[in-house]
Scaffold this active site. Structure first.
Site: not given
Length: 466
Positions: A209-211, A232, A269, A379
């Site tokens: 999971h990228d997080t 995003t 989230n 980002g």
């Protein structure tokens, strides 16, 4: 050191039966990217795969049955009701510890069950596991990403057999679980031949999971930190040793997801810079040329109070005309509508920063954890206005960077698995502190006061907009 060798787009595709990912094209680009990496560094030892969470492909044998659905597909809405008819929201939270989101994997699988799509399937792989399977032929589920499915016990870290049975889902489609830092396997012979690599290259599981990978690369020297992984979407949270499963935690919308080395990523989230990119995309679709850097400078220069809207309103979940929805939200709440492009951008960023501040306050309330610094990675760390506004709204210093936290965390776990580096997460983070650039943003008393006054005006419906 780290340098990018390949980038490629990845977006949803609207088909006759819904919104899907073109994961086959994604895999083609992965192979192309690996070829580029190997041309630069022929002695590649390991490959690690991370991606977004919750979405998956169904398989029958080695065959993918269809391109995966996108998590924002509308099929999930009816599945939520079907699940809650079987298990209450409170019981679900006690079992899996996850914030209620209609696109969590268990709701998507229920939608597939109701549609008969599971009848032919003998396997289900989340996106990074699918790519790992195509590279190695090995079917496993990496544990940090599996924790986002809602089918993993938050206390044991294993598949929740009772919950799976209650939901009527086929247990046989769920693969064996594997921890980050494990060797998934060597490359399949045809993959190695096509890439032009010798034997000895393996795929190593990371926080897929990228997080989970991004949190590994938090350059923290102070244990009293919160993090915002901003792209995003925004993930706002703290790192804990044990989950928080109280009713207050559930009602506040917090999730307990698996982290590397058994840590808990306790987070919420929150919408992210997708709101800004969708707004810019809408202007460009109307034929306007948008210089984002110049637009952000103009937004920084806005010296009056702009309306703050609720970025977590469900209307902003699905893709589409974000600006129209912002205008609709303002009209419904009888608040001034931003007019100029600069005011609209400022409104979006102020609203995101305000949402971060509310979440940081709730994190302290739910965990008792002191938060003396916020690390903003991804980002969003390049958006200096967002970073400063976050410091102003929270009243806490913000340390921005690294931008490529996910890639750095991915590489660190691979390096540790191959004995190139050693130590716990704190040791790995010490390397990030030394080797990456960070910018510190100090809360501005003047701006913070203005934000507080602006929020008070909004609460009484007396916001102003020149």
């Amino acid at each position: 050191s780290l340098r990018p060798v390949a980038r490629f787009p990845n977006g949803p595709v609207a088909t006759s039966d819904g919104l899907r990912w073109n994961v086959t094209e994604l895999y083609r680009n992965v192979l192309s990217g690996l070829e580029a990496a190997i041309r630069e560094e022929s002695d590649v030892r390991s490959i690690g795969v991370d991606s977004w969470a919750v979405d998956y492909a169904l398989l029958c044998g080695d065959r993918m049955l269809a391109e995966p659905f996108h998590y924002r597909d509308e099929r999930n809405v009816s599945a939520v009701t079907a699940v809650h008819d079987l298990v209450t929201a409170a019981d679900l939270y006690r079992a899996n510890g996850l914030q209620h989101l209609s696109f969590n994997t268990l709701f998507q699988l229920t939608a597939d069950r109701l549609a008969g799509a599971l009848d032919e399937a003998d396997g289900m792989l989340l996106i990074p596991d699918l790519l790992g399977f195509w590279l190695t032929g090995q079917r496993f589920a990496e544990r940090t990403n599996a924790s986002t499915t809602g089918l993993l016990s938050v206390t044991s870290g294993r598949w929740d057999e009772s919950l799976i049975e209650t939901l009527g889902l086929p247990r046989n489609i769920l693969p064996e679980l594997i921890d980050p830092g494990s060797t998934l396997g060597g490359l399949l012979p045809n993959v190695a031949a096509n890439l032009g690599v010798k034997s000895g290259v393996s795929v190593t599981t990371v926080g897929s999971h990228d997080t989970a990978s991004a949190i590994v690369a938090i350059p923290a020297v102070n244990p009293d930190f919160a993090y915002i992984s901003c792209g995003t979407w925004s993930l706002v949270g703290v790192e804990l040793e044990h989950p928080v499963l109280t009713e207050g935690s559930r009602l506040a919308g917090f999730t307990n997801e698996g982290g590397v080395d058994g840590r808990i990523r306790y987070l919420k989230n929150v919408m992210g810079l997708g709101l800004l990119s969708e707004t810019v995309r809408g202007w460009e679709a109307e034929g306007e040329y948008i210089d984002l850097s110049d637009l952000l400078r103009q937004a920084t220069a806005v010296n009056y109070t702009v309306t703050q809207f609720d970025v977590n309103d469900p209307r902003f979940l699905t893709p589409g005309n974000v600006l129209k929805r912002i205008i609709g939200w303002c009209a419904e709440h009888e608040l001034p509508i931003p007019v100029s492009h600069a005011a609209i951008v400022r409104s979006i960023l102020e609203s995101l920063a305000a949402a971060y501040a509310r979440t940081i306050t709730q994190l302290h309330e739910q965990t008792g954890k002191t938060i003396s610094v916020i690390h903003l990675v991804g980002g969003g760390s390049q958006n200096s206005l967002l970073c400063q506004l976050t410091a102003d709204h929270t009243g806490v210093p913000v340390i921005a960077g690294p931008v490529e936290a996910t890639a750095i965390g991915n590489v660190l776990i691979q390096g540790r698995a191959h004995n190139l580096i050693v130590g716990d997460l704190e040791n790995l983070r010490a390397l990030v502190v030394k080797s990456s650039r960070q910018i510190r943003y100090i809360p501005s008393l003047l701006r913070a006061t203005r934000h507080a006054l602006g929020s008070a005006r909004e609460a009484t419906g007396q916001g102003t907009m020149p």
